[in-house]
Each structure stands twice: as structure tokens, then as C-alpha cells.
Enzyme design. Sequence first.
Site, PDB file in Angstrom:
ATOM      1  N   TYR A  72     -13.902 116.207 -26.642  1.00  0.00           N
ATOM      2  CA  TYR A  72     -14.252 117.107 -25.544  1.00  0.00           C
ATOM      3  C   TYR A  72     -14.579 116.295 -24.300  1.00  0.00           C
ATOM      4  CZ  TYR A  72     -17.075 120.794 -23.198  1.00  0.00           C
ATOM      5  OH  TYR A  72     -17.615 121.696 -22.311  1.00  0.00           O
ATOM      6  N   LYS A  78     -10.092 118.787 -25.790  1.00  0.00           N
ATOM      7  CA  LYS A  78     -10.526 119.854 -24.892  1.00  0.00           C
ATOM      8  C   LYS A  78     -10.780 119.236 -23.524  1.00  0.00           C
ATOM      9  CE  LYS A  78     -14.208 123.214 -24.045  1.00  0.00           C
ATOM     10  NZ  LYS A  78     -15.539 123.691 -24.491  1.00  0.00           N
TER      11      LYS A  78
END
Length: 294
Positions: free
Chosen positions: A137, A165
Site C-alpha cells: 500500500y 494499492k
Amino acid sequence: MKNVPFKGIIAYPITPFHENDTINIPLFKEMVEKLIISGSHGIASLGSAGVMPYLSDEEKEAVTEATVQQVRGRIPTLIGVSNLTTEKTIHHAQFAEKAGADAVMIIPMSYWKLTDDEIVAHYDAVARKISIPIMAYNNPSTSGVDMSPALLKRLLEIPNITMIKESTGDVQRMHYLRKELGEDVAFYNGSNPLALAAFSAGATGWCTAAPNLIPQLNLDLYQTIQENQLHKAQDIFYKQVELLKFIVAKGLPRAVKAGLDISGEESGYLRSPLKPLTEIETEELRKILDEIKN
């Protein structure tokens, strides 16, 4: 794509609290169930919307268990396990795997600015201790660490890091990921206002708290993209973009709670230092939601 359990709309529930500052687990489960029933393709707990950094280890474990128990395998579950230390991150990743999560999400959290080598070593150490896939992320606005495309490419060399992400708000990053890494790598949009652009760039999914408030519009956007109906997708996106920008600008937990309150749904309390939206902000949100309905 190998070992990638998520596609489409991955919904983030907020973490509601009782007035005495303890987590309202029954209400949390109701929120998760609502997201499932409304058609979300995955559930992701303990991200920014879930105020993960504000929770104790025991509270994170309680939310992890509540998520898996409520979902009951109907759709995939993604659990945020990030922590300041590698040891604690490993602990929560192993806990999530044992609880039955389908994957974990890790953002590099640090007081000190980490080097690329330190970040790679951190992810690698966690990956070696679990067998479920990891979503890396990247969100410099919350972590203070901006993982470059070159660094993300290094992370993907670690076998069970299969997803990225991307939340920098830079759609060029997404085009780079698709161009350089090809279709075998799944990347996900975490920047709400870029939802349409991210899907156009080839994003596998959209990680968002918006389904708490406008689930059908989020699902419709994804579906029209899958059907290559660009003009229809644009219309659907433009209808929701003001809300997407608002919830990011005001903070996901605050904005989602206020939106639920406006809709007459129970939302619980926020944990200090977070405070509810002001009356002016709430009225602004009410107008945005009214315009979406009309």
C-alpha cells in the site's frame, strides 16, 4: 494473475465506537453486512477509514476476527496489518492469516524516513512468515513514505506480494505499473477522485469507503468499465465525484459517519482526537448527497 483474490469494488467499513470509547463490534458487523448485501466484491478492514493506527493490538485483533466472522467466506477479506516495527507487523499478519483472512495489506509506517532497502527488508520479513498474499500500500499522505514505481517493482519480486494499492493521486503511476509490469500484476486505486482514470489505466479494483454511502454508483462505475461503456462510465463517475472529493478532503471516518447520520443510519462515535464534521460541513455533505439522489 496469480494469487490475487480481489477485483472490483473493495469496500472499507469504518470502525465505530461506543460513547465510552470502546469499539462497537456489533455495529461494526452490521456495517460489514450492509457492504456485503449492497454488492461489494471484497471487504477491507483496518485501513485509513478504520482508523487502524488509533487501535490497540487487542482491538485490531477483535476487528480482524469480527470481519472474518461476519463475511463467512462470501467475498474475500483484506486486513490491514501495518505497524511501526517489523515484529508487530509480522504478529498481526500471522493473526490475520490464522483468523481466516484472504490477504493482508501493508503500508510502511515509520517515525524515521526509511530507505528503499529497509522497506524491502521489512516486506520480505513479513512475507516469509505468512502464506497468504500481500497488498503493498503506497499512500505518502498518511504514511509519509512515497514508494517509487521502481521500489514497488522490487517489492513484487517477493513471491507473495501480488498486489499494489496506489494512493498517491498520480494516475501516471498507474500507467507506469501497467506498462512496466504487464497484466500479470494487480494494482488497485486508493485515490477516490481518480476512480475513473484508474480503471481506464487498467486498475484491477478500487479500494474505497464510498460504498458505505453510495454503493450502487460505485458498482455501476466498475460494471460499465468492464463493459467498455466509456461515456456511460463518465456520467456515472461525474455524478459521484463531488462526494468522492469531499470524503477525502474531510477525512474518511468523519465524512462516512456524517453521511450515515444524514441517511438515518447508526454510525457510532469517533475516537479522539477525531471530531464530527462541523454543522457547515455536514450541511455541505447533505447537499451533495441530495444532488446524487436527484
